[in-house]
Design an enzyme around this catalytic site. Structure first.
Site, short mmCIF file in Angstrom:
data_model
loop_
_atom_site.label_atom_id
_atom_site.label_comp_id
_atom_site.label_asym_id
_atom_site.label_seq_id
_atom_site.Cartn_x
_atom_site.Cartn_y
_atom_site.Cartn_z
N LYS A 11 38.25 -15.29 -4.34
CA LYS A 11 38.94 -15.35 -3.04
C LYS A 11 38.00 -15.80 -1.92
CE LYS A 11 42.49 -11.94 -4.32
NZ LYS A 11 43.16 -10.68 -3.91
N TYR A 51 52.02 -15.98 -3.41
CA TYR A 51 52.22 -14.54 -3.31
C TYR A 51 53.66 -14.17 -2.95
CZ TYR A 51 47.27 -13.25 -3.77
OH TYR A 51 46.01 -13.01 -4.25
N ASN A 114 39.24 -8.58 -1.26
CA ASN A 114 38.73 -7.91 -2.45
C ASN A 114 38.20 -8.86 -3.51
OD1 ASN A 114 41.18 -8.84 -3.30
ND2 ASN A 114 42.00 -6.87 -3.96
N HIS A 117 41.08 -12.26 -7.84
CA HIS A 117 42.44 -11.99 -8.34
C HIS A 117 42.41 -11.90 -9.86
CE1 HIS A 117 46.84 -12.52 -8.76
NE2 HIS A 117 46.54 -13.32 -9.77
N GLU A 128 51.02 -18.32 -12.78
CA GLU A 128 49.95 -18.51 -11.80
C GLU A 128 49.00 -19.63 -12.20
OE1 GLU A 128 50.16 -13.82 -10.40
OE2 GLU A 128 48.37 -14.53 -11.45
P1 ADP Z 1 45.98 -6.79 -7.31
O1 ADP Z 1 45.32 -8.03 -6.72
O2 ADP Z 1 44.96 -5.75 -7.66
O3 ADP Z 1 46.92 -7.11 -8.44
P2 ADP Z 1 48.34 -6.44 -5.62
O4 ADP Z 1 49.01 -7.38 -6.55
O5 ADP Z 1 48.99 -5.12 -5.36
O6 ADP Z 1 46.84 -6.11 -6.13
O7 ADP Z 1 48.12 -7.12 -4.20
C1 ADP Z 1 47.77 -8.49 -4.11
C2 ADP Z 1 46.66 -8.63 -3.08
O8 ADP Z 1 47.17 -8.24 -1.80
C3 ADP Z 1 45.44 -7.71 -3.28
O9 ADP Z 1 44.52 -8.21 -4.24
C4 ADP Z 1 44.86 -7.66 -1.90
O10 ADP Z 1 44.14 -8.86 -1.57
C5 ADP Z 1 46.13 -7.60 -1.05
N1 ADP Z 1 46.55 -6.21 -0.81
C6 ADP Z 1 47.08 -5.33 -1.69
N2 ADP Z 1 47.36 -4.15 -1.13
C7 ADP Z 1 47.00 -4.27 0.18
C8 ADP Z 1 47.03 -3.39 1.31
N3 ADP Z 1 47.51 -2.15 1.21
N4 ADP Z 1 46.57 -3.86 2.49
C9 ADP Z 1 46.10 -5.12 2.61
N5 ADP Z 1 46.05 -6.00 1.61
C10 ADP Z 1 46.48 -5.59 0.39
MG MG Z 2 48.66 -8.25 -8.41
#
Ligand code: ADP
Ligand code: MG
Length: 139
Positions: A11, A51, A114, A117, A128
């Site tokens: 990212k 997304y 974070n 992905h 994806e």
């Molecule tokens: P993951 O990437 O672990 O599968 P999700 O699919 O739930 O997590 O969310 C997609 C992305 O959205 C996350 O990797 C993160 O960048 C962002 N995200 C998820 N939850 C939050 C949150 N509570 N606040 C801000 N950004 C979030």
């Molecule tokens: Mg996810």
């Protein structure tokens, strides 16, 4: 159907801070083979399309801004049990909850920024991966 491929992208925060090489090294050392790789800078609309599954979530607009804030490095990876093993390698969404040694524990700054992905199912890995690499021959 279970496949041996998953989709990932480094990212914008991790790319901007120069962690691309270190992250790919961890991925390869964990036994994943890089099948396809490139560097792209999404528009907010393209990030929103990727997304779309999250469009009802409160963080969706910020997520689209963040994911279009700089270049990312999308990849298709191959390994036995790729989807589940890669989720283990990257750790929890929130780095504060990610296990020691995971990529998010090492490189993520926040629950949003974070670092990386990882697809959550074989079906989504295919969707994806095709979003970035459809029509391109993969090795
Ligand atoms: P993951 O990437 O672990 O599968 P999700 O699919 O739930 O997590 O969310 C997609 C992305 O959205 C996350 O990797 C993160 O960048 C962002 N995200 C998820 N939850 C939050 C949150 N509570 N606040 C801000 N950004 C979030
Ligand atoms: Mg996810």
């Amino acid at each position: 159907m279970t496949t041996n491929r998953t989709y990932t992208m480094i990212k914008p925060d991790a790319v901007a801070e120069g962690h691309t090489g270190a992250i790919i090294k961890l991925i390869e050392e964990a036994g994943f083979r890089v099948v396809a790789i490139k560097k792209v800078h999404l528009t907010p609309a393209q990030a929103g399309q990727f997304y779309a599954v999250h469009q009802e979530r409160p963080f969706y607009n910020d997520l689209c801004k963040y994911m279009s804030s700089g270049p990312i490095v999308p990849m298709i990876l191959e390994k036995d049990n790729a989807v589940a093993d890669f989720r283990t390698l990257i750790g929890a969404t929130n780095p504060a909850q990610a296990a020691e040694g995971t990529i998010r524990k090492l490189f993520a700054k926040s629950i949003e920024s974070n670092a990386i992905h990882g697809s959550d199912s074989d079906e989504n890995a295919k969707i994806e991966g095709d979003f970035f690499f459809a029509g391109i021959e993969q090795f």
